[in-house]
Scaffold this active site. Structure first.
Site, PDB file in Angstrom:
ATOM      1  N   GLY A 155       0.857  -1.190   0.000  1.00 15.98           N
ATOM      2  CA  GLY A 155       0.000   0.000   0.000  1.00 15.98           C
ATOM      3  C   GLY A 155       0.884   1.228   0.000  1.00 15.98           C
ATOM      4  N   ARG A 156       0.425   2.261   0.708  1.00 17.51           N
ATOM      5  CA  ARG A 156       1.188   3.521   0.731  1.00 17.51           C
ATOM      6  C   ARG A 156       2.578   3.321   1.337  1.00 17.51           C
ATOM      7  NH1 ARG A 156      -4.486   5.587   2.137  1.00 17.51           N
ATOM      8  NH2 ARG A 156      -4.154   4.058   3.779  1.00 17.51           N
ATOM      9  N   ILE A 157       2.611   2.768   2.570  1.00 18.07           N
ATOM     10  CA  ILE A 157       3.904   2.636   3.253  1.00 18.07           C
ATOM     11  C   ILE A 157       4.765   1.562   2.578  1.00 18.07           C
ATOM     12  CG2 ILE A 157       5.011   2.072   5.465  1.00 18.07           C
ATOM     13  CD1 ILE A 157       2.440   3.229   6.827  1.00 18.07           C
ATOM     14  N   ARG A 177      -2.635  -8.041  -1.187  1.00 14.84           N
ATOM     15  CA  ARG A 177      -3.954  -8.632  -1.410  1.00 14.84           C
ATOM     16  C   ARG A 177      -4.319  -8.589  -2.894  1.00 14.84           C
ATOM     17  NH1 ARG A 177      -8.283  -5.964   2.382  1.00 14.84           N
ATOM     18  NH2 ARG A 177      -7.537  -4.206   1.175  1.00 14.84           N
ATOM     19  N   ILE A 235       6.855  -3.038  10.882  1.00 14.09           N
ATOM     20  CA  ILE A 235       6.413  -1.667  11.164  1.00 14.09           C
ATOM     21  C   ILE A 235       4.897  -1.579  10.966  1.00 14.09           C
ATOM     22  CG2 ILE A 235       8.556  -0.403  10.732  1.00 14.09           C
ATOM     23  CD1 ILE A 235       7.511   0.119   7.843  1.00 14.09           C
ATOM     24  N   ARG A 237       1.648  -3.858  12.547  1.00 12.47           N
ATOM     25  CA  ARG A 237       1.057  -3.975  13.874  1.00 12.47           C
ATOM     26  C   ARG A 237       1.601  -5.252  14.489  1.00 12.47           C
ATOM     27  NH1 ARG A 237      -0.093   0.641  13.683  1.00 12.47           N
ATOM     28  NH2 ARG A 237      -2.148   1.628  13.732  1.00 12.47           N
ATOM     29  N   GLU A 266       1.013  -4.570  23.063  1.00 10.45           N
ATOM     30  CA  GLU A 266       1.517  -3.260  23.508  1.00 10.45           C
ATOM     31  C   GLU A 266       0.711  -2.755  24.689  1.00 10.45           C
ATOM     32  OE1 GLU A 266       1.828  -0.532  20.201  1.00 10.45           O
ATOM     33  OE2 GLU A 266       2.902  -2.021  19.019  1.00 10.45           O
ATOM     34  N   HIS A 284       7.085   1.743  19.009  1.00  6.29           N
ATOM     35  CA  HIS A 284       6.011   2.189  18.103  1.00  6.29           C
ATOM     36  C   HIS A 284       6.148   3.685  17.750  1.00  6.29           C
ATOM     37  CE1 HIS A 284       1.692   1.048  16.771  1.00  6.29           C
ATOM     38  NE2 HIS A 284       2.243   1.893  15.923  1.00  6.29           N
ATOM     39  N   ILE A 285       7.269   4.002  17.108  1.00  5.74           N
ATOM     40  CA  ILE A 285       7.552   5.407  16.768  1.00  5.74           C
ATOM     41  C   ILE A 285       7.574   5.642  15.258  1.00  5.74           C
ATOM     42  CG2 ILE A 285       8.780   5.984  18.906  1.00  5.74           C
ATOM     43  CD1 ILE A 285      11.433   5.509  17.319  1.00  5.74           C
ATOM     44  N   GLY A 286       6.888   4.759  14.517  1.00  2.00           N
ATOM     45  CA  GLY A 286       6.916   4.865  13.056  1.00  2.00           C
ATOM     46  C   GLY A 286       6.640   6.267  12.523  1.00  2.00           C
TER      47      GLY A 286
END
Ligand code: NAP
Length: 323
Positions: A155-157, A177, A235, A237, A266, A284-286
Protein backbone atom coordinates in the site's frame (compact mmCIF):
# COMPACT_ATOMS: atom_id res chain seq x y z
CA UNK A 1 -21.23 24.50 21.31
CA UNK A 2 -20.10 20.90 20.97
CA UNK A 3 -17.74 19.15 23.31
CA UNK A 4 -14.69 17.48 21.80
CA UNK A 5 -12.75 14.96 23.89
CA UNK A 6 -9.11 14.37 23.00
CA UNK A 7 -7.56 11.37 24.74
CA UNK A 8 -4.00 12.68 24.51
CA UNK A 9 -2.00 15.82 25.14
CA UNK A 10 -2.26 17.92 22.00
CA UNK A 11 -0.42 20.69 20.15
CA UNK A 12 -1.81 24.02 21.43
CA UNK A 13 -2.52 25.35 17.94
CA UNK A 14 -4.89 22.44 17.27
CA UNK A 15 -6.75 23.00 20.55
CA UNK A 16 -7.08 26.65 19.51
CA UNK A 17 -8.45 25.64 16.11
CA UNK A 18 -11.18 23.61 17.76
CA UNK A 19 -12.02 26.47 20.12
CA UNK A 20 -12.04 28.96 17.23
CA UNK A 21 -14.57 26.69 15.52
CA UNK A 22 -16.77 27.11 18.58
CA UNK A 23 -16.07 23.86 20.40
CA UNK A 24 -15.38 23.14 24.02
CA UNK A 25 -12.26 20.99 24.33
CA UNK A 26 -11.58 18.42 27.03
CA UNK A 27 -7.91 17.43 26.76
CA UNK A 28 -5.34 16.17 29.26
CA UNK A 29 -2.51 18.65 29.93
CA UNK A 30 -0.01 15.84 29.57
CA UNK A 31 0.09 12.14 28.80
CA UNK A 32 -3.06 10.33 27.76
CA UNK A 33 -6.32 9.23 29.29
CA UNK A 34 -6.74 5.78 30.76
CA UNK A 35 -9.68 3.72 29.55
CA UNK A 36 -11.56 4.52 32.77
CA UNK A 37 -10.98 8.24 32.20
CA UNK A 38 -12.07 7.96 28.58
CA UNK A 39 -15.30 6.23 29.61
CA UNK A 40 -15.93 8.76 32.37
CA UNK A 41 -15.34 11.81 30.15
CA UNK A 42 -16.87 10.80 26.81
CA UNK A 43 -20.49 11.11 28.00
CA UNK A 44 -21.17 14.60 26.64
CA UNK A 45 -18.69 14.46 23.76
CA UNK A 46 -19.83 14.98 20.18
CA UNK A 47 -16.32 14.61 18.84
CA UNK A 48 -13.64 12.14 19.93
CA UNK A 49 -9.99 12.36 18.89
CA UNK A 50 -8.24 9.18 19.98
CA UNK A 51 -5.05 7.16 19.82
CA UNK A 52 -4.43 3.72 18.39
CA UNK A 53 -4.00 2.55 21.98
CA UNK A 54 -7.61 3.53 22.78
CA UNK A 55 -10.01 0.67 22.17
CA UNK A 56 -13.11 2.37 20.80
CA UNK A 57 -15.80 -0.28 21.02
CA UNK A 58 -19.47 -0.69 21.88
CA UNK A 59 -18.79 0.14 25.52
CA UNK A 60 -17.34 3.51 24.52
CA UNK A 61 -20.16 4.18 22.05
CA UNK A 62 -22.75 3.29 24.70
CA UNK A 63 -21.11 5.72 27.10
CA UNK A 64 -21.19 8.45 24.44
CA UNK A 65 -24.78 8.87 23.23
CA UNK A 66 -24.07 12.26 21.60
CA UNK A 67 -21.01 11.13 19.66
CA UNK A 68 -20.99 12.30 16.02
CA UNK A 69 -17.41 11.58 14.94
CA UNK A 70 -14.33 9.57 15.90
CA UNK A 71 -11.00 10.80 14.52
CA UNK A 72 -8.16 8.32 15.01
CA UNK A 73 -4.64 9.71 15.25
CA UNK A 74 -3.17 7.05 12.99
CA UNK A 75 -3.80 5.33 9.68
CA UNK A 76 -4.50 1.87 11.14
CA UNK A 77 -7.98 1.61 12.63
CA UNK A 78 -7.77 -1.86 14.17
CA UNK A 79 -8.45 -0.26 17.58
CA UNK A 80 -11.91 0.85 16.48
CA UNK A 81 -14.97 -1.36 16.16
CA UNK A 82 -15.90 -0.06 12.72
CA UNK A 83 -19.01 -2.23 12.47
CA UNK A 84 -20.33 -0.77 15.73
CA UNK A 85 -19.54 2.79 14.63
CA UNK A 86 -21.23 2.25 11.30
CA UNK A 87 -24.28 0.66 12.94
CA UNK A 88 -24.62 3.77 15.05
CA UNK A 89 -24.07 6.06 12.05
CA UNK A 90 -20.83 7.47 13.46
CA UNK A 91 -18.21 8.46 10.90
CA UNK A 92 -14.65 7.34 11.66
CA UNK A 93 -11.63 9.06 10.14
CA UNK A 94 -7.90 8.29 10.09
CA UNK A 95 -4.67 10.04 9.07
CA UNK A 96 -3.22 8.39 5.95
CA UNK A 97 -0.61 9.81 3.53
CA UNK A 98 0.96 12.36 5.88
CA UNK A 99 2.79 9.58 7.74
CA UNK A 100 3.72 7.37 4.79
CA UNK A 101 7.30 8.49 4.10
CA UNK A 102 8.06 9.03 7.79
CA UNK A 103 7.01 5.48 8.65
CA UNK A 104 8.94 4.09 5.69
CA UNK A 105 12.02 5.99 6.92
CA UNK A 106 11.71 4.32 10.31
CA UNK A 107 11.29 0.93 8.66
CA UNK A 108 14.43 1.56 6.66
CA UNK A 109 16.33 2.74 9.72
CA UNK A 110 15.35 -0.49 11.50
CA UNK A 111 16.35 -2.61 8.53
CA UNK A 112 19.74 -0.90 8.30
CA UNK A 113 20.25 -1.08 12.06
CA UNK A 114 19.58 -4.83 12.11
CA UNK A 115 21.71 -5.52 9.03
CA UNK A 116 24.72 -3.55 10.28
CA UNK A 117 24.19 -4.34 13.97
CA UNK A 118 24.21 -0.65 14.86
CA UNK A 119 22.46 -0.99 18.22
CA UNK A 120 24.66 -3.88 19.37
CA UNK A 121 27.80 -2.03 18.29
CA UNK A 122 26.71 1.18 20.03
CA UNK A 123 25.87 -0.68 23.23
CA UNK A 124 29.20 -2.57 23.24
CA UNK A 125 31.18 0.60 22.60
CA UNK A 126 29.53 2.38 25.51
CA UNK A 127 29.87 -0.58 27.84
CA UNK A 128 33.30 -1.90 26.84
CA UNK A 129 34.94 1.00 24.99
CA UNK A 130 36.44 0.93 21.49
CA UNK A 131 39.19 -1.70 21.49
CA UNK A 132 40.68 -0.35 18.23
CA UNK A 133 40.01 -1.16 14.62
CA UNK A 134 39.97 -4.87 13.88
CA UNK A 135 39.72 -6.66 10.58
CA UNK A 136 37.19 -9.25 11.70
CA UNK A 137 35.27 -7.38 14.40
CA UNK A 138 32.51 -8.93 16.52
CA UNK A 139 29.93 -6.81 14.71
CA UNK A 140 30.26 -8.11 11.17
CA UNK A 141 26.90 -7.58 9.54
CA UNK A 142 25.29 -8.19 6.18
CA UNK A 143 24.92 -6.00 3.13
CA UNK A 144 21.70 -4.26 2.31
CA UNK A 145 22.51 -2.91 -1.15
CA UNK A 146 22.02 -5.29 -4.04
CA UNK A 147 20.18 -7.93 -2.07
CA UNK A 148 16.50 -8.97 -2.10
CA UNK A 149 13.78 -7.09 -0.26
CA UNK A 150 10.31 -8.54 0.29
CA UNK A 151 7.49 -6.13 1.11
CA UNK A 152 4.32 -7.66 2.54
CA UNK A 153 1.39 -5.29 1.90
CA UNK A 154 2.11 -2.99 -1.02
CA UNK A 155 0.00 0.00 0.00
CA UNK A 156 1.19 3.52 0.73
CA UNK A 157 3.90 2.64 3.25
CA UNK A 158 4.88 -0.61 1.53
CA UNK A 159 5.41 1.23 -1.75
CA UNK A 160 7.52 3.87 0.01
CA UNK A 161 9.66 1.07 1.52
CA UNK A 162 9.95 -0.62 -1.89
CA UNK A 163 11.21 2.65 -3.42
CA UNK A 164 13.92 2.82 -0.78
CA UNK A 165 14.90 -0.72 -1.68
CA UNK A 166 15.21 0.21 -5.36
CA UNK A 167 17.38 3.14 -4.28
CA UNK A 168 19.70 0.59 -2.71
CA UNK A 169 19.87 -1.39 -5.98
CA UNK A 170 17.83 -4.21 -4.49
CA UNK A 171 15.62 -6.75 -6.18
CA UNK A 172 12.21 -5.99 -4.68
CA UNK A 173 9.51 -8.63 -4.32
CA UNK A 174 6.10 -7.80 -2.94
CA UNK A 175 3.08 -9.68 -1.75
CA UNK A 176 -0.25 -7.94 -1.41
CA UNK A 177 -3.95 -8.63 -1.41
CA UNK A 178 -4.22 -7.36 -4.97
CA UNK A 179 -1.57 -7.26 -7.64
CA UNK A 180 -0.11 -3.82 -8.41
CA UNK A 181 0.84 -3.92 -12.08
CA UNK A 182 1.57 -0.21 -12.25
CA UNK A 183 4.06 -0.39 -9.40
CA UNK A 184 5.62 -3.44 -11.04
CA UNK A 185 6.17 -1.47 -14.23
CA UNK A 186 7.08 1.90 -12.79
CA UNK A 187 9.26 0.74 -9.90
CA UNK A 188 10.48 -2.58 -11.24
CA UNK A 189 8.86 -4.65 -8.48
CA UNK A 190 8.05 -8.35 -8.77
CA UNK A 191 4.87 -9.90 -7.39
CA UNK A 192 5.38 -13.11 -5.40
CA UNK A 193 3.05 -15.36 -3.41
CA UNK A 194 3.86 -15.03 0.30
CA UNK A 195 5.76 -18.34 0.48
CA UNK A 196 8.01 -17.42 -2.42
CA UNK A 197 8.63 -13.96 -0.98
CA UNK A 198 9.64 -15.45 2.37
CA UNK A 199 11.91 -18.02 0.74
CA UNK A 200 13.70 -15.61 -1.59
CA UNK A 201 13.99 -12.39 0.43
CA UNK A 202 16.96 -11.35 2.54
CA UNK A 203 14.81 -8.72 4.25
CA UNK A 204 11.07 -9.06 4.86
CA UNK A 205 9.25 -5.84 5.78
CA UNK A 206 5.65 -6.03 7.01
CA UNK A 207 3.35 -3.17 6.05
CA UNK A 208 -0.12 -4.76 6.09
CA UNK A 209 -2.96 -3.44 8.26
CA UNK A 210 -4.05 -5.61 11.20
CA UNK A 211 -7.22 -7.45 10.17
CA UNK A 212 -8.61 -10.91 10.96
CA UNK A 213 -6.77 -12.13 7.82
CA UNK A 214 -3.38 -10.68 8.78
CA UNK A 215 -3.36 -11.63 12.48
CA UNK A 216 -0.40 -14.02 12.88
CA UNK A 217 0.25 -13.84 9.14
CA UNK A 218 3.86 -14.55 10.12
CA UNK A 219 4.02 -17.57 12.42
CA UNK A 220 6.34 -20.52 12.98
CA UNK A 221 5.75 -21.96 9.52
CA UNK A 222 6.36 -18.68 7.73
CA UNK A 223 9.49 -17.98 9.78
CA UNK A 224 10.81 -21.42 8.90
CA UNK A 225 10.49 -20.53 5.22
CA UNK A 226 12.74 -17.48 5.61
CA UNK A 227 16.47 -17.67 4.90
CA UNK A 228 18.71 -18.41 7.87
CA UNK A 229 20.39 -15.11 7.09
CA UNK A 230 17.01 -13.35 6.74
CA UNK A 231 15.92 -10.29 8.68
CA UNK A 232 12.29 -9.55 9.59
CA UNK A 233 11.15 -5.95 10.03
CA UNK A 234 7.71 -5.22 11.48
CA UNK A 235 6.41 -1.67 11.16
CA UNK A 236 2.78 -2.76 10.70
CA UNK A 237 1.06 -3.98 13.87
CA UNK A 238 2.40 -6.37 16.49
CA UNK A 239 -0.23 -9.12 16.17
CA UNK A 240 0.67 -9.59 12.48
CA UNK A 241 3.57 -11.64 13.89
CA UNK A 242 3.27 -14.54 16.31
CA UNK A 243 5.75 -13.11 18.82
CA UNK A 244 6.35 -16.39 20.65
CA UNK A 245 7.22 -18.07 17.35
CA UNK A 246 9.51 -15.18 16.47
CA UNK A 247 11.35 -15.46 19.78
CA UNK A 248 11.84 -19.17 19.13
CA UNK A 249 13.11 -18.55 15.58
CA UNK A 250 15.56 -15.90 16.77
CA UNK A 251 16.84 -18.09 19.60
CA UNK A 252 17.33 -21.09 17.32
CA UNK A 253 19.02 -19.01 14.64
CA UNK A 254 16.28 -19.89 12.17
CA UNK A 255 16.58 -16.27 11.00
CA UNK A 256 19.44 -13.82 11.50
CA UNK A 257 17.65 -10.93 13.19
CA UNK A 258 14.46 -8.94 13.61
CA UNK A 259 13.67 -5.27 13.98
CA UNK A 260 10.36 -4.40 15.58
CA UNK A 261 8.53 -1.13 16.04
CA UNK A 262 5.32 -2.83 17.13
CA UNK A 263 4.46 -5.60 19.58
CA UNK A 264 1.76 -8.18 19.99
CA UNK A 265 0.51 -6.93 23.37
CA UNK A 266 1.52 -3.26 23.51
CA UNK A 267 2.78 -1.75 25.67
CA UNK A 268 4.07 -5.13 26.87
CA UNK A 269 7.20 -6.36 25.16
CA UNK A 270 7.90 -10.10 25.19
CA UNK A 271 10.55 -10.48 27.93
CA UNK A 272 12.63 -12.82 25.79
CA UNK A 273 12.91 -10.18 23.06
CA UNK A 274 14.57 -7.86 25.55
CA UNK A 275 17.29 -10.43 26.20
CA UNK A 276 18.17 -11.15 22.58
CA UNK A 277 21.04 -9.29 20.94
CA UNK A 278 19.84 -9.93 17.40
CA UNK A 279 16.71 -7.79 17.79
CA UNK A 280 16.32 -4.05 17.39
CA UNK A 281 13.35 -2.62 19.28
CA UNK A 282 11.63 0.76 19.05
CA UNK A 283 8.49 1.75 20.99
CA UNK A 284 6.01 2.19 18.10
CA UNK A 285 7.55 5.41 16.77
CA UNK A 286 6.92 4.86 13.06
CA UNK A 287 5.23 8.23 12.51
CA UNK A 288 6.97 10.02 15.37
CA UNK A 289 8.55 13.11 13.86
CA UNK A 290 7.49 16.62 14.82
CA UNK A 291 6.29 17.45 11.32
CA UNK A 292 4.30 14.25 10.89
CA UNK A 293 2.68 14.29 14.31
CA UNK A 294 1.64 17.90 13.68
CA UNK A 295 0.23 16.92 10.28
CA UNK A 296 -1.67 13.99 11.81
CA UNK A 297 -3.13 16.24 14.50
CA UNK A 298 -4.13 18.77 11.86
CA UNK A 299 -5.96 16.12 9.84
CA UNK A 300 -7.79 14.68 12.85
CA UNK A 301 -8.88 18.07 14.14
CA UNK A 302 -9.97 19.08 10.62
CA UNK A 303 -12.12 15.96 10.38
CA UNK A 304 -13.86 16.70 13.66
CA UNK A 305 -14.48 20.33 12.70
CA UNK A 306 -15.86 19.22 9.32
CA UNK A 307 -18.27 16.62 10.69
CA UNK A 308 -19.52 18.86 13.47
CA UNK A 309 -20.18 21.54 10.83
CA UNK A 310 -22.16 19.03 8.78
CA UNK A 311 -19.46 18.56 6.13
CA UNK A 312 -18.08 15.28 4.84
CA UNK A 313 -14.57 14.85 6.26
CA UNK A 314 -11.47 13.78 4.39
CA UNK A 315 -10.26 10.24 5.11
CA UNK A 316 -13.58 8.72 6.03
CA UNK A 317 -12.94 5.06 6.88
CA UNK A 318 -16.59 3.98 6.87
CA UNK A 319 -18.01 5.85 3.87
CA UNK A 320 -21.29 3.94 4.30
CA UNK A 321 -22.01 6.52 6.98
CA UNK A 322 -22.81 9.78 5.31
CA UNK A 323 -22.29 12.65 7.73
P1 NAP B 1 -2.56 0.93 2.99
O1 NAP B 1 -2.16 1.95 1.98
O2 NAP B 1 -3.97 0.58 3.14
O3 NAP B 1 -1.71 -0.40 2.67
C1 NAP B 1 -1.95 -1.64 3.22
C2 NAP B 1 -1.66 -2.70 2.16
O4 NAP B 1 -1.80 -3.99 2.73
C3 NAP B 1 -2.61 -2.62 0.97
O5 NAP B 1 -1.86 -2.66 -0.22
C4 NAP B 1 -3.45 -3.87 1.10
O6 NAP B 1 -3.81 -4.44 -0.14
C5 NAP B 1 -2.51 -4.80 1.81
N1 NAP B 1 -3.23 -5.87 2.49
C6 NAP B 1 -4.35 -5.77 3.26
N2 NAP B 1 -4.71 -6.98 3.71
C7 NAP B 1 -3.82 -7.86 3.21
C8 NAP B 1 -3.66 -9.26 3.31
N3 NAP B 1 -4.53 -10.01 4.00
N4 NAP B 1 -2.63 -9.84 2.65
C9 NAP B 1 -1.77 -9.11 1.92
N5 NAP B 1 -1.86 -7.76 1.79
C10 NAP B 1 -2.87 -7.15 2.44
O7 NAP B 1 -2.05 1.34 4.43
P2 NAP B 1 -0.71 2.15 4.81
O8 NAP B 1 -1.02 3.58 4.92
O9 NAP B 1 0.40 1.71 3.92
O10 NAP B 1 -0.51 1.59 6.30
C11 NAP B 1 -0.32 0.19 6.51
C12 NAP B 1 -0.33 -0.15 7.98
O11 NAP B 1 0.87 0.30 8.58
C13 NAP B 1 -1.42 0.54 8.81
O12 NAP B 1 -2.65 -0.15 8.72
C14 NAP B 1 -0.86 0.53 10.20
O13 NAP B 1 -1.29 -0.60 10.90
C15 NAP B 1 0.64 0.45 9.97
N6 NAP B 1 1.35 1.67 10.42
C16 NAP B 1 2.25 1.57 11.42
C17 NAP B 1 2.92 2.69 11.84
C18 NAP B 1 3.94 2.62 12.94
O14 NAP B 1 4.04 3.55 13.71
N7 NAP B 1 4.71 1.57 13.01
C19 NAP B 1 2.65 3.94 11.26
C20 NAP B 1 1.71 4.01 10.25
C21 NAP B 1 1.05 2.85 9.83
P3 NAP B 1 -4.84 -3.74 -1.16
O15 NAP B 1 -4.05 -2.64 -1.83
O16 NAP B 1 -5.20 -4.81 -2.07
O17 NAP B 1 -5.98 -3.21 -0.33
Amino acid sequence: MSKVLITTEMFPEEIERLKAAGHEVDVPAEGRLTRAELLARVGEAEGLICLLSDRVDDEVFSAAPRLKVVANLGVGVDNIDLAAATRRGIPVTNTPDVLTETTADLGWALLMAAARRIVEADRDLRERGFPGWTFIPPHLGVDVWGRTLGVVGLGRIGTAVAKRGRGFSMRVLYHSRTRKERAEEELGLEYAPLEQLLTESDFVVLTVPLTPETRHLIGARELSLMKEDGILVNIARGPVVDEAALVQALKEGAIRAAALDVFEREPEVHPELLKLRNVVLTPHIGSATWATRRAMARLAVGSVIDVLAGRRPANLVNPQVSP
